[in-house]
Design a protein around this motif. Structure first.
Motif, PDB file in Angstrom:
ATOM      1  N   ASN A 169      -9.306   6.764   0.220  1.00 27.99           N
ATOM      2  CA  ASN A 169      -9.998   5.545   0.632  1.00 27.99           C
ATOM      3  C   ASN A 169      -9.081   4.727   1.536  1.00 27.99           C
ATOM      4  OD1 ASN A 169     -12.156   3.836   0.729  1.00 27.99           O
ATOM      5  ND2 ASN A 169     -11.911   3.018  -1.344  1.00 27.99           N
ATOM      6  N   ASP A 170      -8.945   5.183   2.756  1.00 33.57           N
ATOM      7  CA  ASP A 170      -7.985   4.607   3.702  1.00 33.57           C
ATOM      8  C   ASP A 170      -8.171   3.092   3.873  1.00 33.57           C
ATOM      9  OD1 ASP A 170      -5.921   4.630   5.468  1.00 33.57           O
ATOM     10  OD2 ASP A 170      -7.125   5.277   7.197  1.00 33.57           O
ATOM     11  N   ARG A 171      -7.060   2.365   3.749  1.00 36.29           N
ATOM     12  CA  ARG A 171      -7.012   0.895   3.922  1.00 36.29           C
ATOM     13  C   ARG A 171      -7.788   0.150   2.844  1.00 36.29           C
ATOM     14  NH1 ARG A 171      -2.989   0.216   7.505  1.00 36.29           N
ATOM     15  NH2 ARG A 171      -2.877   2.300   8.353  1.00 36.29           N
ATOM     16  N   MET A 189       0.839  -1.203   0.000  1.00 39.41           N
ATOM     17  CA  MET A 189       0.000   0.000   0.000  1.00 39.41           C
ATOM     18  C   MET A 189       0.871   1.248   0.000  1.00 39.41           C
ATOM     19  SD  MET A 189      -3.302  -0.571   2.389  1.00 39.41           S
ATOM     20  CE  MET A 189      -4.416  -1.939   2.164  1.00 39.41           C
ATOM     21  N   ASN A 190       0.440   2.239  -0.730  1.00 38.56           N
ATOM     22  CA  ASN A 190       1.205   3.480  -0.814  1.00 38.56           C
ATOM     23  C   ASN A 190       0.549   4.581   0.007  1.00 38.56           C
ATOM     24  OD1 ASN A 190       3.226   2.670  -2.787  1.00 38.56           O
ATOM     25  ND2 ASN A 190       1.472   2.450  -4.147  1.00 38.56           N
ATOM     26  N   VAL A 191       1.365   5.539   0.429  1.00 41.59           N
ATOM     27  CA  VAL A 191       0.821   6.667   1.181  1.00 41.59           C
ATOM     28  C   VAL A 191       0.310   7.721   0.202  1.00 41.59           C
ATOM     29  CG1 VAL A 191       1.345   8.494   2.831  1.00 41.59           C
ATOM     30  CG2 VAL A 191       2.405   6.241   3.072  1.00 41.59           C
ATOM     31  N   PHE A 192      -0.893   8.176   0.442  1.00 35.81           N
ATOM     32  CA  PHE A 192      -1.515   9.181  -0.424  1.00 35.81           C
ATOM     33  C   PHE A 192      -1.955  10.384   0.387  1.00 35.81           C
ATOM     34  CE2 PHE A 192      -1.856   5.951  -3.532  1.00 35.81           C
ATOM     35  CZ  PHE A 192      -2.121   6.575  -4.729  1.00 35.81           C
ATOM     36  N   GLN A 193      -1.868  11.545  -0.223  1.00 36.28           N
ATOM     37  CA  GLN A 193      -2.469  12.737   0.353  1.00 36.28           C
ATOM     38  C   GLN A 193      -3.291  13.389  -0.738  1.00 36.28           C
ATOM     39  OE1 GLN A 193       1.090  14.824   1.543  1.00 36.28           O
ATOM     40  NE2 GLN A 193       0.622  14.492   3.696  1.00 36.28           N
ATOM     41  N   SER A 194      -4.327  14.098  -0.328  1.00 32.82           N
ATOM     42  CA  SER A 194      -5.077  14.851  -1.323  1.00 32.82           C
ATOM     43  C   SER A 194      -4.445  16.240  -1.444  1.00 32.82           C
ATOM     44  CB  SER A 194      -6.543  14.941  -0.898  1.00 32.82           C
ATOM     45  OG  SER A 194      -6.613  15.615   0.336  1.00 32.82           O
ATOM     46  N   TRP A 195      -5.122  17.133  -2.139  1.00 30.88           N
ATOM     47  CA  TRP A 195      -4.532  18.448  -2.421  1.00 30.88           C
ATOM     48  C   TRP A 195      -4.250  19.257  -1.150  1.00 30.88           C
ATOM     49  CZ3 TRP A 195      -1.806  19.915  -6.227  1.00 30.88           C
ATOM     50  CH2 TRP A 195      -1.583  21.260  -6.486  1.00 30.88           C
ATOM     51  N   GLY A 196      -5.127  19.132  -0.157  1.00 31.62           N
ATOM     52  CA  GLY A 196      -4.916  19.878   1.087  1.00 31.62           C
ATOM     53  C   GLY A 196      -3.897  19.211   1.998  1.00 31.62           C
ATOM     54  N   ARG A 197      -3.519  17.994   1.677  1.00 31.95           N
ATOM     55  CA  ARG A 197      -2.497  17.210   2.377  1.00 31.95           C
ATOM     56  C   ARG A 197      -2.893  16.834   3.803  1.00 31.95           C
ATOM     57  NH1 ARG A 197       3.120  19.712   1.110  1.00 31.95           N
ATOM     58  NH2 ARG A 197       3.668  17.586   0.606  1.00 31.95           N
ATOM     59  N   LYS A 225      -3.868   0.681  -5.205  1.00 32.90           N
ATOM     60  CA  LYS A 225      -4.223   1.362  -6.453  1.00 32.90           C
ATOM     61  C   LYS A 225      -4.591   0.343  -7.527  1.00 32.90           C
ATOM     62  CE  LYS A 225      -0.270   3.596  -6.724  1.00 32.90           C
ATOM     63  NZ  LYS A 225       0.791   4.427  -7.328  1.00 32.90           N
ATOM     64  N   LEU A 226      -5.502   0.747  -8.357  1.00 32.28           N
ATOM     65  CA  LEU A 226      -5.924  -0.074  -9.483  1.00 32.28           C
ATOM     66  C   LEU A 226      -5.939   0.854 -10.691  1.00 32.28           C
ATOM     67  CD1 LEU A 226      -7.264  -2.954  -9.582  1.00 32.28           C
ATOM     68  CD2 LEU A 226      -9.444  -1.771  -9.596  1.00 32.28           C
ATOM     69  N   PHE A 227      -5.409   0.377 -11.830  1.00 30.08           N
ATOM     70  CA  PHE A 227      -5.331   1.242 -13.017  1.00 30.08           C
ATOM     71  C   PHE A 227      -6.076   0.638 -14.200  1.00 30.08           C
ATOM     72  CE2 PHE A 227      -1.548   2.600 -10.740  1.00 30.08           C
ATOM     73  CZ  PHE A 227      -1.503   3.962 -10.980  1.00 30.08           C
ATOM     74  N   PRO A 228      -7.389   0.762 -14.275  1.00 26.30           N
ATOM     75  CA  PRO A 228      -8.067   0.245 -15.453  1.00 26.30           C
ATOM     76  C   PRO A 228      -7.588   1.012 -16.689  1.00 26.30           C
ATOM     77  CG  PRO A 228      -9.549   1.634 -14.199  1.00 26.30           C
ATOM     78  CD  PRO A 228      -8.299   1.489 -13.386  1.00 26.30           C
ATOM     79  N   GLU A 229      -7.445   0.293 -17.793  1.00 27.53           N
ATOM     80  CA  GLU A 229      -6.876   0.947 -18.960  1.00 27.53           C
ATOM     81  C   GLU A 229      -7.799   1.010 -20.165  1.00 27.53           C
ATOM     82  OE1 GLU A 229      -3.341  -0.800 -20.505  1.00 27.53           O
ATOM     83  OE2 GLU A 229      -2.885   0.999 -21.667  1.00 27.53           O
ATOM     84  N   TRP A 230      -8.608  -0.014 -20.354  1.00 26.05           N
ATOM     85  CA  TRP A 230      -9.449  -0.049 -21.558  1.00 26.05           C
ATOM     86  C   TRP A 230     -10.910  -0.089 -21.158  1.00 26.05           C
ATOM     87  CZ3 TRP A 230      -6.692   1.119 -25.644  1.00 26.05           C
ATOM     88  CH2 TRP A 230      -5.320   0.839 -25.626  1.00 26.05           C
ATOM     89  N   ARG A 231     -11.653   0.879 -21.623  1.00 27.05           N
ATOM     90  CA  ARG A 231     -13.036   1.016 -21.166  1.00 27.05           C
ATOM     91  C   ARG A 231     -13.909  -0.156 -21.581  1.00 27.05           C
ATOM     92  NH1 ARG A 231     -12.751   4.823 -25.442  1.00 27.05           N
ATOM     93  NH2 ARG A 231     -14.086   4.249 -27.202  1.00 27.05           N
TER      94      ARG A 231
END
Lengths: 435, 245
Positions: free
Chosen positions: A50-52, A1-9, A17-23
């Motif tokens: 979306n913590d955890r 799992m990676n650490v994420f912050q939003s714009w306000g941090r 994370k999941l990266f769908p590529e083709w619709r």
């Protein structure tokens, strides 16, 4: 799992994370973890976290599908950014019907937060210009949604904070414009009453209106500021008017002491006086009119490592002036200043979104360096006023409102919850509903 | 107006290259395995203003399909100026170690089928007396490492093949470009933790187009990989074999 912050941090979370590529082939069934669609993480608080659990990043769903250059209809995937859309459509004489204060958001994000802009009084929200989209749910369903087909899901998804499913593509109506340039005027006003007069007068024949206010001014000057109004220009600028591309960027965090109540007070004073005569006229590129902060990459780092909070509320017009006065008094009295305080009158065009934030009234947006507990206490007090006034606070910018406040602002949330994808959630949603 | 065939057109790098050529007004043929994905890419390019885009569905690992594909591309484009070969796979190293069949399959995808394709394309272009062949190899082909040597062997072999081909065609007006990208943030590398050395497919694509225009021979993308690989190549084998790379 990676650490994420939003714009306000605020906050920092761990999530997959999941990266769908083709619709056409993507599937989000059976994840074994709750999902949340994620665009560019430009929401300020935890509505894009979306913590955890897992976020479903749409950065690779970035194909255009069809651009009707005659009718101004654009169909594209949800991960396409408004910046990419403008690059494509502006040379053909089209513009976004509604744009927020940054172009670095995705179409999916603009729908999920049903964003608004400086032309709300004439154009409503982003969702008002949405003709259709496709929604993929963790149940395996693929729904074509429009005002007439799957209409309830269409309404729930607009402003639905990404919780009703993953939007794979969307179709929007663009608006015609003559040139990429803007004519604008900046007018100084001495107090809040003058703002209301200017707003009333300007909203009639200016397409875009907004005001910056000096939130630390007190007494007679309370609510003083600069009123900015603009419209698309018929005049092409001379060739010398080159577009300033992102030159500046914040490479690292600013030290925390840089933005404190003294520097903010000073900035506010100087900024207020930047117009000597009290009124100025300008002709410039649309980027500098709509997206002044976009010219500084990672401007959020200005607030240092501790991050910052946004507080954007709206109150009904009827006693708007009295309530905004009270809110500003409370902020000025606290001594905690906001760097950029923005005031704007929303119009009465109803958004199709079920959970959309904009409604008729006055909206006030402020950002504060993270002063800690005393700031959170101030927010609580502001919330009490806003609740009493039957107003609301904007989820896209929130990292702290209580469940009680949210449910008060958005009593329709229980109805909305029926449309929520059972496999989707967000840190924000869990915080304010307990679901 | 350039006439370009992109083979492996659904790859992230290829897509970005195509976007640049669309802005230049090129005619494009997009070849690849998955028809639906190719159409997603083609529709995107058309929306961006492409005047002529054609999709060719081909099983590239089967050399028997290559002749037809080239013919169709030449017909649609009314000629052929540039070819970009961008297909490939990132093998599961451990699976390859355990199974020779898997290893051969990966070598076929990343090396042998590419050689077959280049043999045809080179002969066509040699006959015509002009053209550009740009092929995506990898820095992984510069030195074999335990974590990635099947892929490295395929790309290393490919780089040597391209070197020879360049030498053969230099006097015939045909230009051969070897592209060696470092770490690129693409779907192929989704599971890696990304650090400072990673760049976007867009950045790599800009480098490829520039190198094609300037008729460069071998480009490392970004440029600093030339230095990194120089250091890695200069480590004596006696020491290198004990390193965990």
């Amino acid at each position: 799992m990676n650490v994420f912050q939003s714009w306000g941090r605020i906050p920092a979370v761990r999530q997959n994370k999941l990266f769908p590529e083709w619709r056409n082939t993507l599937s989000i069934e059976d994840r074994g973890s709750l999902l949340l669609p994620y665009g560019r993480g430009r929401s300020y608080g935890d509505s894009c976290l979306n913590d955890r659990q897992t976020i479903c990043v749409t950065s690779r769903l970035n194909h255009f599908i069809h651009f009707d250059r005659e009718q101004g209809i654009l169909r594209c995937e949800s991960g396409v950014g408004l910046d990419e859309i403008l690059q494509l459509v502006v040379p053909h004489g089209w513009f976004l019907a509604v744009t927020p204060g940054t172009q670095y958001v995705t179409v999916g994000g603009a729908i999920a937060n049903d964003v608004h802009g400086k032309n709300h009084h004439l154009a409503g929200t982003f969702g008002c210009h949405l003709t259709a989209f496709e929604l993929v749910r963790t149940t395996g369903e693929r729904l074509y949604c429009s005002a007439t087909e799957n209409a309830a899901m269409f309404k729930a998804t607009i402003g639905g904070l990404g919780l009703t499913g993953l939007i794979t593509w969307a179709e929007i109506r663009l608006k015609k414009m003559a040139t990429p340039f803007m004519d604008s005027e900046t007018i100084r006003f001495e107090n809040l009453a003058e703002f209301f007069v200017l707003s009333e007068e300007s909203d009639r024949d200016w397409e875009y209106t907004v005001a910056w206010i000096d939130c630390l001014a007190q007494g007679e000057s309370l609510g003083r500021g600069l009123f900015i109004r603009g419209r698309h220009s018929e005049q092409l600028m001379s060739a010398s008017g080159k577009i300033a591309k992102r030159r500046l960027s914040m490479p690292v965090n600013a030290p925390g002491f840089l933005l404190n109540q003294y520097t903010i007070r000073l900035f506010n004073k100087i900024y207020y006086r930047k117009n000597r005569k009290g009124e100025s006229v300008a002709h410039g590129h649309y980027e500098s009119f709509f997206y002044p902060l976009d010219s500084i990459g990672n401007w959020n780092r200005m607030y240092g490592r501790r991050g910052f909070y946004q507080y954007q509320c709206l109150v009904p017009l009827s006693d708007g002036q009295a309530i905004i006065t009270r809110l500003l008094e409370m902020i000025a009295a606290s001594g905690m200043g906001s760097f950029l305080s923005v005031l704007k009158k929303f119009g009465d065009i109803e958004s199709p979104g079920m959970l959309s934030f904009p409604r008729p009234g006055i909206t006030l947006a402020l950002d504060f360096p993270n002063y800690g507990t005393k700031l959170l206490t101030l927010f609580e007090k502001l919330d009490e006023q806003v609740m009493q006034a039957k107003g609301a606070v904007y989820p896209a910018k929130d990292a702290r409102m209580s469940a009680k406040a949210f449910q008060h602002y958005f009593p329709q949330w229980r109805d909305f919850s029926r449309y929520r994808d059972p496999g989707m959630s967000s840190s924000f949603w869990r915080r304010v509903t307990g679901e | 107006m350039k006439k370009i065939l992109i083979i492996g057109a659904t790859s992230a790098i290829a897509r970005e290259v195509a976007k640049i050529y669309v802005l230049q007004g090129a005619r494009l043929c997009l070849a690849g395995r998955d028809e639906k994905k190719l159409h997603i890419v083609a529709d995107d390019l058309t929306a961006r203003g492409a005047q002529a885009v054609q999709v060719l569905t081909v099983e590239l690992t089967d050399p028997a399909t290559h002749g037809d594909m080239i013919k169709q591309a030449e017909d649609f484009l009314q000629g052929l100026d540039c070819v970009l070969i961008a297909y490939g796979s990132l093998p599961d190293q451990h699976a390859c170690e355990a199974d020779a069949g898997q290893t051969l399959k990966e070598l076929n995808t990343n090396f042998i089928s590419v050689v077959a394709l280049l043999t045809r394309l080179a002969n066509d272009m040699e006959q015509r007396g002009h053209g550009v062949l740009a092929v995506i190899s990898s820095v992984a082909g510069d030195r074999g490492r335990q974590s990635n040597y099947i892929y490295g062997a395929a790309k290393g072999g490919l780089s040597i093949f391209l070197q020879g081909l360049r030498n053969r065609l230099a006097s015939k007006g045909v230009h051969v470009l070897t592209v060696k990208p470092g770490f690129v943030d693409t779907p192929m590398t989704v599971d890696f933790n990304k650090g400072l050395l990673w760049v976007s497919a867009e950045t790599v694509a800009q480098g490829i187009v520039k190198a094609m225009d300037k008729k460069r021979d071998v480009v490392y993308l970004p440029w600093f990989w030339r230095g990194i690989m120089l250091i890695i190549k200069s480590i004596p084998e006696r020491m290198f074999k004990k390193m965990k790379l």
